[in-house]
Design a protein around this motif. Structure first.
Motif, mmCIF file in Angstrom:
data_model
loop_
_atom_site.group_PDB
_atom_site.id
_atom_site.type_symbol
_atom_site.label_atom_id
_atom_site.label_comp_id
_atom_site.label_asym_id
_atom_site.label_seq_id
_atom_site.Cartn_x
_atom_site.Cartn_y
_atom_site.Cartn_z
ATOM 1 N N LEU A 1 -11.560 -0.967 83.779
ATOM 2 C CA LEU A 1 -9.953 -1.559 84.076
ATOM 3 C C LEU A 1 -9.722 -1.100 84.067
ATOM 4 C CD1 LEU A 1 -10.220 -5.042 82.461
ATOM 5 C CD2 LEU A 1 -10.391 -4.595 84.665
ATOM 6 N N MET A 2 -9.778 0.622 84.004
ATOM 7 C CA MET A 2 -8.804 1.434 83.758
ATOM 8 C C MET A 2 -8.231 2.981 83.888
ATOM 9 S SD MET A 2 -7.045 1.031 79.249
ATOM 10 C CE MET A 2 -5.567 1.517 79.885
ATOM 11 N N HIS A 3 -9.522 2.711 85.641
ATOM 12 C CA HIS A 3 -10.307 4.290 85.934
ATOM 13 C C HIS A 3 -8.910 4.578 86.924
ATOM 14 C CE1 HIS A 3 -14.729 3.299 85.792
ATOM 15 N NE2 HIS A 3 -14.407 3.467 84.458
ATOM 16 N N SER A 4 -7.917 3.206 87.120
ATOM 17 C CA SER A 4 -6.935 4.304 87.930
ATOM 18 C C SER A 4 -6.155 5.139 87.497
ATOM 19 C CB SER A 4 -6.162 3.033 88.420
ATOM 20 O OG SER A 4 -5.370 2.209 87.391
ATOM 21 N N GLY A 5 -5.401 5.049 85.882
ATOM 22 C CA GLY A 5 -4.761 5.603 85.121
ATOM 23 C C GLY A 5 -3.835 4.756 85.045
ATOM 24 N N ARG A 6 -3.299 3.914 85.864
ATOM 25 C CA ARG A 6 -2.386 2.845 85.303
ATOM 26 C C ARG A 6 -2.326 2.242 83.402
ATOM 27 N NH1 ARG A 6 -2.534 2.242 90.896
ATOM 28 N NH2 ARG A 6 -3.726 0.036 90.484
ATOM 29 N N GLY A 7 -1.470 1.722 83.217
ATOM 30 C CA GLY A 7 -1.737 0.643 81.531
ATOM 31 C C GLY A 7 -2.106 -0.680 82.370
ATOM 32 N N LEU A 8 -2.507 -1.009 81.194
ATOM 33 C CA LEU A 8 -3.199 -2.753 81.710
ATOM 34 C C LEU A 8 -2.262 -3.654 80.666
ATOM 35 C CD1 LEU A 8 -5.405 -4.055 82.588
ATOM 36 C CD2 LEU A 8 -6.884 -3.024 80.595
ATOM 37 N N LEU A 9 -2.022 -5.105 81.348
ATOM 38 C CA LEU A 9 -2.189 -6.107 81.412
ATOM 39 C C LEU A 9 -2.760 -7.056 80.545
ATOM 40 C CD1 LEU A 9 0.142 -8.018 79.327
ATOM 41 C CD2 LEU A 9 0.756 -8.818 81.954
ATOM 42 N N LEU A 10 -3.924 -6.789 79.494
ATOM 43 C CA LEU A 10 -4.868 -7.547 79.491
ATOM 44 C C LEU A 10 -4.984 -9.244 78.967
ATOM 45 C CD1 LEU A 10 -8.214 -7.705 80.110
ATOM 46 C CD2 LEU A 10 -8.433 -6.525 77.986
ATOM 47 N N SER A 11 -4.893 -10.372 79.837
ATOM 48 C CA SER A 11 -4.548 -11.893 79.484
ATOM 49 C C SER A 11 -5.787 -12.431 79.292
ATOM 50 C CB SER A 11 -3.542 -12.327 80.398
ATOM 51 O OG SER A 11 -2.463 -11.824 80.373
ATOM 52 N N LEU A 12 -6.414 -12.438 77.677
ATOM 53 C CA LEU A 12 -7.577 -12.894 77.210
ATOM 54 C C LEU A 12 -7.183 -14.203 77.096
ATOM 55 C CD1 LEU A 12 -8.679 -10.388 74.395
ATOM 56 C CD2 LEU A 12 -9.286 -10.621 76.902
ATOM 57 N N ASP A 13 -6.365 -15.254 77.154
ATOM 58 C CA ASP A 13 -6.300 -16.411 77.000
ATOM 59 C C ASP A 13 -4.880 -17.352 78.441
ATOM 60 O OD1 ASP A 13 -3.037 -16.055 77.469
ATOM 61 O OD2 ASP A 13 -2.780 -15.968 74.987
ATOM 62 N N ASP A 14 -4.657 -18.605 77.899
ATOM 63 C CA ASP A 14 -4.580 -18.904 79.627
ATOM 64 C C ASP A 14 -2.977 -18.858 79.555
ATOM 65 O OD1 ASP A 14 -6.407 -19.908 80.636
ATOM 66 O OD2 ASP A 14 -6.800 -21.948 79.281
ATOM 67 N N GLY A 15 -2.394 -17.874 78.855
ATOM 68 C CA GLY A 15 -0.966 -17.622 79.011
ATOM 69 C C GLY A 15 -0.164 -17.069 80.154
ATOM 70 N N GLN A 16 0.746 -17.587 80.797
ATOM 71 C CA GLN A 16 1.546 -17.685 81.478
ATOM 72 C C GLN A 16 2.272 -16.159 81.507
ATOM 73 O OE1 GLN A 16 1.343 -18.435 85.248
ATOM 74 N NE2 GLN A 16 -0.768 -19.190 83.306
ATOM 75 N N ARG A 17 2.259 -14.354 81.921
ATOM 76 C CA ARG A 17 2.449 -13.138 81.786
ATOM 77 C C ARG A 17 2.850 -13.188 83.490
ATOM 78 N NH1 ARG A 17 -1.030 -14.297 78.394
ATOM 79 N NH2 ARG A 17 -0.685 -14.784 75.912
ATOM 80 N N ALA A 18 3.442 -11.442 83.280
ATOM 81 C CA ALA A 18 3.680 -10.551 84.442
ATOM 82 C C ALA A 18 4.545 -9.458 84.021
ATOM 83 C CB ALA A 18 4.954 -11.457 85.651
ATOM 84 N N VAL A 19 4.218 -8.536 85.056
ATOM 85 C CA VAL A 19 4.791 -7.156 84.778
ATOM 86 C C VAL A 19 5.906 -6.785 85.372
ATOM 87 C CG1 VAL A 19 2.343 -5.829 83.914
ATOM 88 C CG2 VAL A 19 2.470 -5.783 86.507
ATOM 89 N N GLY A 20 6.463 -7.676 85.995
ATOM 90 C CA GLY A 20 7.224 -7.598 86.915
ATOM 91 C C GLY A 20 7.113 -6.796 87.999
ATOM 92 N N ASP A 21 8.576 -5.848 88.438
ATOM 93 C CA ASP A 21 8.095 -4.704 89.864
ATOM 94 C C ASP A 21 7.685 -3.378 88.960
ATOM 95 O OD1 ASP A 21 9.907 -3.921 87.904
ATOM 96 O OD2 ASP A 21 11.499 -3.660 89.309
ATOM 97 N N ARG A 22 6.331 -3.114 88.070
ATOM 98 C CA ARG A 22 5.867 -2.870 87.464
ATOM 99 C C ARG A 22 4.410 -2.170 87.826
ATOM 100 N NH1 ARG A 22 8.613 -4.841 82.823
ATOM 101 N NH2 ARG A 22 10.645 -3.872 81.820
ATOM 102 N N SER A 23 3.660 -3.764 89.243
ATOM 103 C CA SER A 23 3.114 -3.246 89.717
ATOM 104 C C SER A 23 1.663 -1.781 90.071
ATOM 105 C CB SER A 23 2.259 -4.498 90.444
ATOM 106 O OG SER A 23 3.738 -3.727 91.709
ATOM 107 N N ASP A 24 3.225 -0.937 90.209
ATOM 108 C CA ASP A 24 2.630 0.282 90.354
ATOM 109 C C ASP A 24 2.149 1.534 89.066
ATOM 110 O OD1 ASP A 24 4.971 0.596 89.384
ATOM 111 O OD2 ASP A 24 5.702 2.269 90.386
ATOM 112 N N ARG A 25 2.120 0.717 88.087
ATOM 113 C CA ARG A 25 2.011 1.640 86.705
ATOM 114 C C ARG A 25 1.633 0.612 85.454
ATOM 115 N NH1 ARG A 25 8.483 1.027 86.145
ATOM 116 N NH2 ARG A 25 8.469 1.071 88.999
ATOM 117 N N VAL A 26 0.881 -0.674 86.382
ATOM 118 C CA VAL A 26 0.165 -1.131 84.883
ATOM 119 C C VAL A 26 0.080 -2.440 85.785
ATOM 120 C CG1 VAL A 26 0.970 -3.308 83.068
ATOM 121 C CG2 VAL A 26 2.809 -0.944 83.366
#
Length: 488
Positions: A419-444
């Protein structure tokens, strides 16, 4: 010529850094004074953590398909006869991975070519000047161009222990000077004696001495050997003197007998046990990585591994700084995180130099026996295996490394590293929680997945591009605070 980053040096460190920058879309040019790539294996294997780091970018698997002996033996500490067991560290690579340095360099340079990154060989940097806006490097070549200059926002010196950039800028390189010299050579044998190993084994099995020489001769491919040797007296030719076939043959006959006859000497070089480190890894717009920042006795496969991980730590931080999203001080964390790591390696390689007991001192021999007994204790072995492999690394303001666990996403089974071949950071959700990276999708990237493996009891983790945990939902810090700290 104009670019964003000038990388000086086309060894594993410089090429890895250039790949990371290219992956982030940063224009980069590599300058290398050697006209051709060095064919010598030099570092014969990758430590487990470096194998994991290359796996984060999908770079490792292609290196494992070529004909080489598969290593099934643990690493070593000071060539003591105890295998280091990395299995307690939950790694897919419990043994050093047999990838010679030359093969890694060729692979990285090929990938850079596919991405249009110039690797300009035969260009020796002759002057470096920096100002508030960037860095200008002048270079010379023996070709018809004669020379020229290149301008970049930053310059990274990855040009080895005798770094030209470091010398041109007058950057001190304090430490301990060389006290011994030895030779490492890639060779074939026309004939073997009974004492020549024919199969892979633990590194300690290859050590022999006789008639005033010590040597380590080990097979790295069916018809290829790597030999390390020196004189018990410590005497050696000048470091700059080329290694002759006669010199190799003399050591080969002395230690393995006249039946062990040299076939082809493919490549050879000298090395010493000097220990040095620059005081600061960043001098304004010039940064230092790999052997340009730190040198030590090449024992236990530490050099190329330190350099590759320097590059992985620096690449995304430098890219973020150039892109303008990096939070204040992010680039400075490169020195804060990597300088102590190298200092620790310098310290334990000095200890290994003593414990190896090349001088056959009886008192040191007693210490060697005691350390051997300690390494047979599981807790001591785990401690040293984590230190030597790099699997124990934890940065002060970040967490431990991400375990490459098996996952199931909406696209099916996968592994965390994929999941990290792109070289970006990774937010990995392993439960059903609602999360977001905001406007950082170009880097996470944000991925939801399931796993049967334990991740320190966390339901979600934020992972830096170099594979270290930046946040978990159990540490009490809001996710957005962690995102802002590392990704702007």
């Amino acid at each position: 010529m104009r670019t964003e980053v000038i990388v000086v040096g086309a060894g594993p460190t410089g090429l890895t850094l250039a790949y990371e920058l290219a992956l982030a879309g940063i224009p980069v040019v590599v300058m290398e004074k050697q006209h051709t790539r060095d064919p010598q294996s030099r570092a014969g294997s990758l430590q487990p953590r470096t194998a994991e780091v290359l796996d984060l970018r999908g770079l490792l698997e292609p290196l494992l398909t070529q004909e080489m002996f598969e290593n099934t033996h643990g690493g070593h500490f000071a060539i003591l006869p105890v295998e280091l067991d990395c299995r307690p560290w939950r790694t897919r690579y419990p043994h050093p991975v047999g990838v010679p340095q030359a093969r890694l360099e060729a692979h990285l340079e090929r990938l850079l070519g596919e991405r249009g990154v110039p690797v300009l060989r035969g260009r020796e940097v002759t002057a470096v000047a920096q100002d508030a806006e960037g860095v200008t490097a002048q270079w010379h070549t023996d070709g018809p161009l004669g020379g020229g200059e290149i301008r970049g926002s930053y310059l990274v010196a990855c040009d080895g222990g005798h770094s030209t950039v470091r010398r041109l800028l007058g950057v001190p390189f304090p430490g301990q000077k060389r006290r011994m010299s030895a030779v490492v050579a890639d060779l074939t044998l026309a004939s073997r004696s009974e004492t020549v190993p024919t199969r892979p084994g633990h590194f300690s099995e290859y050590t022999r001495s006789a008639h005033g020489f010590y040597a380590i001769l080990h097979p790295i491919a069916p018809d290829l050997y790597r030999m390390i040797f020196g004189k018990d007296s410590g005497e050696s030719p000048d470091r700059a003197a080329p290694v002759s076939a006669d010199e190799v043959r003399e050591a080969l006959h002395a230690v393995y007998g006249p039946e062990a006859e040299l076939g082809e000497l493919r490549a050879a070089s000298r090395f010493g046990d000097a220990v040095r480190q620059v005081e600061r890894y960043r001098e304004s717009r010039v940064l230092f990585a790999g052997d340009a920042a730190h040198i030590h006795m090449p024992i236990g496969g530490q050099g190329v591994n330190l350099g590759v991980q320097d590059a992985m730590n620096l690449g995304w931080k430098l890219a973020g700084t150039i892109r303008g999203w990096a939070p204040a001080g992010l680039l400075d964390t490169y020195h804060e995180e990597r300088h102590p790591v190298a200092a620790a390696v310098l310290r334990h390689t000095r200890a290994q130099r003593v414990i190896m007991n090349v001088d056959r001192d009886e008192e040191i021999g007693a210490v060697r026996e005691l350390v051997t007994e300690l390494l047979r204790l599981p807790d001591a072995n785990r401690y040293i295996s984590g230190m030597m492999s790099g699997l124990d690394l934890q940065y002060p303001r970040a967490g431990t490394r991400l375990i490459d666990m098996d996952l199931t996403t909406q696209d099916g089974p996968t592994r965390a590293s994929r999941l990290m071949h792109s070289g970006r950071g990774l937010l990995l959700s392993l439960d059903d929680g609602q999360r977001a990276v905001g406007d950082r999708s170009d880097r996470v990237e944000h991925v939801t997945a399931k796993t049967d493996e334990d991740v320190e009891g966390a339901g979600a983790v934020l992972i830096r591009p170099d594979g270290y945990l930046a946040w978990t939902d159990t540490d009490g810090t809001p996710l957005d605070t962690a995102l802002a700290r590392w990704f702007g």
